[in-house]
Design an enzyme around this catalytic site. Sequence first.
Site, PDB file in Angstrom:
ATOM      1  N   HIS A  24       0.853  -1.193   0.000  1.00 20.71           N
ATOM      2  CA  HIS A  24       0.000   0.000   0.000  1.00 20.71           C
ATOM      3  C   HIS A  24       0.885   1.238   0.000  1.00 20.71           C
ATOM      4  O   HIS A  24       1.810   1.341   0.826  1.00 20.71           O
ATOM      5  CB  HIS A  24      -0.879   0.044   1.244  1.00 20.71           C
ATOM      6  CG  HIS A  24      -1.803  -1.130   1.386  1.00 20.71           C
ATOM      7  ND1 HIS A  24      -3.108  -1.103   0.969  1.00 20.71           N
ATOM      8  CD2 HIS A  24      -1.595  -2.371   1.903  1.00 20.71           C
ATOM      9  CE1 HIS A  24      -3.675  -2.272   1.234  1.00 20.71           C
ATOM     10  NE2 HIS A  24      -2.778  -3.061   1.793  1.00 20.71           N
ATOM     11  N   GLU A 234      -8.920 -11.225   7.476  1.00 21.58           N
ATOM     12  CA  GLU A 234      -8.017 -10.578   8.450  1.00 21.58           C
ATOM     13  C   GLU A 234      -8.601 -10.677   9.860  1.00 21.58           C
ATOM     14  O   GLU A 234      -7.890 -10.515  10.848  1.00 21.58           O
ATOM     15  CB  GLU A 234      -7.807  -9.107   8.098  1.00 21.58           C
ATOM     16  CG  GLU A 234      -6.866  -8.898   6.940  1.00 21.58           C
ATOM     17  CD  GLU A 234      -6.681  -7.431   6.671  1.00 21.58           C
ATOM     18  OE1 GLU A 234      -5.708  -6.849   7.164  1.00 21.58           O
ATOM     19  OE2 GLU A 234      -7.520  -6.843   5.955  1.00 21.58           O
TER      20      GLU A 234
END
Length: 370
Positions: A24, A234
């Site tokens: 990211h 996650e």
Amino acid sequence: MEGDDDVEMREWCHALPKIELHAHLNGSIRDSTLLELAKRLGEKGVIVFEDVEHIIMKYGRSLPECFQLFDLFHILATDHETVTRITKEVIEDFAAENVVYLELRTTPKKNEAKGMTKRSYMKAVIDGLRAVETVDVVLFDSSNENGSESTIINGTSAEMKRRKIYMGLLLSIDRRETTTAAVETVDLAVEMKDLGVVGIDLSGNPVIGEWQTYLPALKHAKEVGLPITLHCGEVPNKKEIQAMLDFCPQRMGHVCYLEEEEWKTLKSLKIPVEICLTSNVRTERVPSVEYHHFVDLYNAKHPLALCTDDPGLFSTSLSNEYFLVASAFGLSKGEMLQISQKAVEYIFADSEMKKSLMKVFEDAQRKLVL
Ligand code: IMP
Ligand code: ZN
């Protein structure tokens, strides 16, 4: 202190050509740049520098703390000029790690106060690609009629012998976004195909938002042929994990909280997994590298790629992720070369880009001592 063998292995992991598929942009900012930006905003009275200094420098953060930090990053990097600078630095840092292909993802952002639209944010990112000085940035142009030409966007023919980093951009949908905002991101990705955008990501705080909100945008991306990667599992969320597997994206990131049946489905679908060891350990998704599901997937010969997720946030590098694999699981240099080379198969760019990368690995095979 590390012994001579570890030092030698670290150097080897650094020299290995590597493929980064899950990074990211705002999670990859250098600490020194963050501190500089924070200081500047502190002087302007926008933030209190002393309040954020320790947050930036803290080692070891929980998942909720990481998302607090992302909110801070977004305050620090809200103007076009800063976005351009960060992008340039992040690419240079990956290239310095011998990353030969980088799929960099970022969430297009609006900021009315700065006159920023999702489109102008992405333009600032692309300006960052053009500003890279240390290596040639080679972008895949998926709008090309022949579907094969790559564009060197910042080199000259005299400089052709310089090192190259091949790149693609992924536009992220943030889980906080509405359906309309998510569709807008997919439309922008389609519009920017000739500027190196190769796919779509779904990310953001995993305890926020509903799968149904993003589904129309993701379906739209699928219909127009944009490859998709999803942050999956996650947190334990059985319903969403099942829905994501049913959707069958081109790749998935993390996959930490899958249950027996879901592992079976993932393996039977052969969906490549972006493995982020340090990220998962530091956010306490797994107890330690040794207990990471990497080993199960690797032993099952499941398609996977080692990735950093947020090298700035987690103080890691792709070389370090390979070193961790070597130390924790005793993988040989030959096996690590194979992991890196295999990742070429899972990139979102086309077969010509894959051919160029395979050549990089053929050269490396001749040069690297195994
Ligand atoms: P950006 O998209 O360039 O602003 O990069 C930072 C953003 O990536 C964060 O605000 C999150 O939305 C997303 N992100 C980074 N790391 C993670 C992660 O581990 N899980 C989910 N989302 C993440
Ligand atoms: Zn991620």
